[in-house]
Design a protein around this motif. Structure first.
Motif, PDB file in Angstrom:
ATOM      1  N   ALA A 102     -16.071  16.800   0.334  1.00 34.49           N
ATOM      2  CA  ALA A 102     -15.331  16.601  -0.210  1.00 34.49           C
ATOM      3  C   ALA A 102     -15.073  17.193  -1.324  1.00 34.49           C
ATOM      4  O   ALA A 102     -15.474  18.713  -1.767  1.00 34.49           O
ATOM      5  N   GLY A 149     -15.833  10.400   0.591  1.00 35.12           N
ATOM      6  CA  GLY A 149     -14.714  10.133   0.601  1.00 35.12           C
ATOM      7  C   GLY A 149     -13.805  10.287  -1.224  1.00 35.12           C
ATOM      8  O   GLY A 149     -15.102   9.944  -1.771  1.00 35.12           O
ATOM      9  N   THR A 200     -13.919  10.448   8.088  1.00 36.86           N
ATOM     10  CA  THR A 200     -13.400   9.820   7.134  1.00 36.86           C
ATOM     11  C   THR A 200     -12.085   9.917   6.950  1.00 36.86           C
ATOM     12  O   THR A 200     -11.214  10.660   6.842  1.00 36.86           O
ATOM     13  N   ALA A 201     -11.886   9.047   6.296  1.00 42.78           N
ATOM     14  CA  ALA A 201     -10.493   8.938   5.198  1.00 42.78           C
ATOM     15  C   ALA A 201     -10.287   7.883   4.581  1.00 42.78           C
ATOM     16  O   ALA A 201     -10.484   7.181   4.132  1.00 42.78           O
ATOM     17  N   VAL A 202      -9.426   8.379   3.538  1.00 41.20           N
ATOM     18  CA  VAL A 202      -9.291   7.213   2.351  1.00 41.20           C
ATOM     19  C   VAL A 202      -7.546   7.514   2.544  1.00 41.20           C
ATOM     20  O   VAL A 202      -6.523   7.549   2.510  1.00 41.20           O
ATOM     21  N   VAL A 207     -11.655   3.660   0.632  1.00 45.24           N
ATOM     22  CA  VAL A 207     -12.293   4.227   1.792  1.00 45.24           C
ATOM     23  C   VAL A 207     -13.003   4.627   3.165  1.00 45.24           C
ATOM     24  O   VAL A 207     -13.491   2.969   3.157  1.00 45.24           O
ATOM     25  N   ALA A 209     -14.160   4.969   7.189  1.00 48.47           N
ATOM     26  CA  ALA A 209     -15.376   5.697   8.063  1.00 48.47           C
ATOM     27  C   ALA A 209     -15.099   4.874   9.295  1.00 48.47           C
ATOM     28  O   ALA A 209     -15.577   3.781   9.558  1.00 48.47           O
TER      29      ALA A 209
END
Length: 349
Positions: A102, A149, A200-202, A207, A209
């Motif tokens: 992160a 995230g 993972t992505a925001v 968030v 996953a």
């Protein structure tokens, strides 16, 4: 005494706060040369948080790509200063397998990972301003292959552990607040508690996953866990990144595709086929100053592997589609055969 005072100033006959604003406007790539001017300049450029605070306030920060590679069972870190200028940076004191990553401000957080096949709760923090590592606040439980995230300046981490006792069950998800320096448990329903997280992505304040059994999503603002559409679940493959509200990854044909959360549809990124290879594996994507940056392992020679990088300007077309313009694409590093990309991250400095 006047002479001594004058010598201590960053720029003679100019208040230091004004001089600092002058230095803060100079690109960071020139800092090594500027640090040779005087001791006060070297101290300011190499160890002064005030300089970087000033760069942020006057909006002269620059985005830098940081790359972690696994070479011959060891981990190496690099930063990309320009299209072809890749510099090694200080490596981590330990070598965890499967940590989460992160970025908060100017710092990279390397979260958990296994050491000696035992999931760790350690958090290592790399301060990109001064090229140094330090131990951060430990998580409540150990994790490997977790998802992480950043939303509203806090790190949300989930998974990466077998829920076989009360502590792991209650702390399957945690949140880190840099203001307090504490990790706190994030309540989670039993049905979302999968072990491994693959990507993972925001998107906004959510968030996402990708797990062994589908996609998990946590809405930070709503403080609730939710489900995702079948289209997102079935289309998400490999590591992904969000640029302009669109989640990008590559499909089973090796093409870059983008998922629009609002429209619930996948679209092929047009205009990049001729300049990029098919991404069947080994490609990592990152949001680089609102542009799509892709790093992948090229062919190279028999004993070496080319680490390739491309920067793409992406946009929505009038017909609702997605198109990209390759700003540049080139080899940035040659490494021994068998090396692999661990992670790439973008940091504003």
């Amino acid at each position: 005494m006047a002479d001594v005072g004058a010598q201590s100033q960053l720029i003679p006959n100019l208040p230091d706060d004004i001089a600092l604003q002058c230095l803060a406007r100079i690109p960071r790539s020139h800092h090594p040369t500027l640090s040779l001017v005087s001791k006060s300049w070297r101290s300011t450029l190499t160890s002064s948080p005030t300089l970087y605070n000033t760069r942020s306030l006057i909006r002269t920060t620059e985005t830098f790509l940081y790359l972690s590679l696994r070479i011959n069972s060891t981990f190496h870190w690099y930063t990309l200063v320009s299209h072809k200028l890749l510099f090694p940076v200080c490596s981590m004191p330990v070598k965890p397998i499967g940590p989460a990553f992160a970025v908060l401000g100017s710092k990279i957080y390397v979260i958990g990972g296994s050491i000696g096949e035992i999931p760790s709760n350690n958090v290592w923090v790399f301060d990109c301003r001064f090229n140094c590592w330090e131990m951060g606040p430990r998580m409540r439980i150990g994790r490997e292959f977790a998802a992480a995230g950043v939303v509203n300046g806090k790190i949300y981490v989930m998974g990466g552990c077998v829920v076989d006792n009360w502590a792991k069950s209650m702390n399957w998800a945690e949140v880190f607040d840099p203001a307090t320096g504490l990790w706190t448990a994030l309540p989670s329903p039993i049905e979302v508690r999968d072990k491994w997280m693959h990507a993972t992505a925001v998107v906004g304040a959510r968030v996402y996953a990708m797990t062994d059994r589908g996609v998990v999503v946590y809405d930070v603002e709503g403080c609730q866990w939710g489900t995702v559409s079948k289209r997102l679940d079935l289309g998400w493959r490999g590591r992904a990144v969000v640029v302009g509200g669109v989640l990008y990854c590559y499909d089973y044909l090796g093409k870059i595709i983008g998922y629009d959360v609002k429209e619930d549809v996948w679209k092929e990124l047009r205009g990049v086929d001729k300049g990029l290879p098919k991404f069947f594996c080994g490609a990592t994507m990152v949001n680089f100053d609102d542009r799509l940056c892709v790093v992948w392992e090229g062919k190279g020679s028999g004993k070496e592997v080319d680490i390739m990088c491309a920067e793409i300007q992406v946009q929505r077309d009038e017909d609702g589609g997605l198109s990209g313009n390759i700003l540049w694409s080139d080899m940035i590093l040659v490494v021994p055969n068998g090396a692999s990309i661990v992670q790439c991250l973008a940091v504003d400095l």
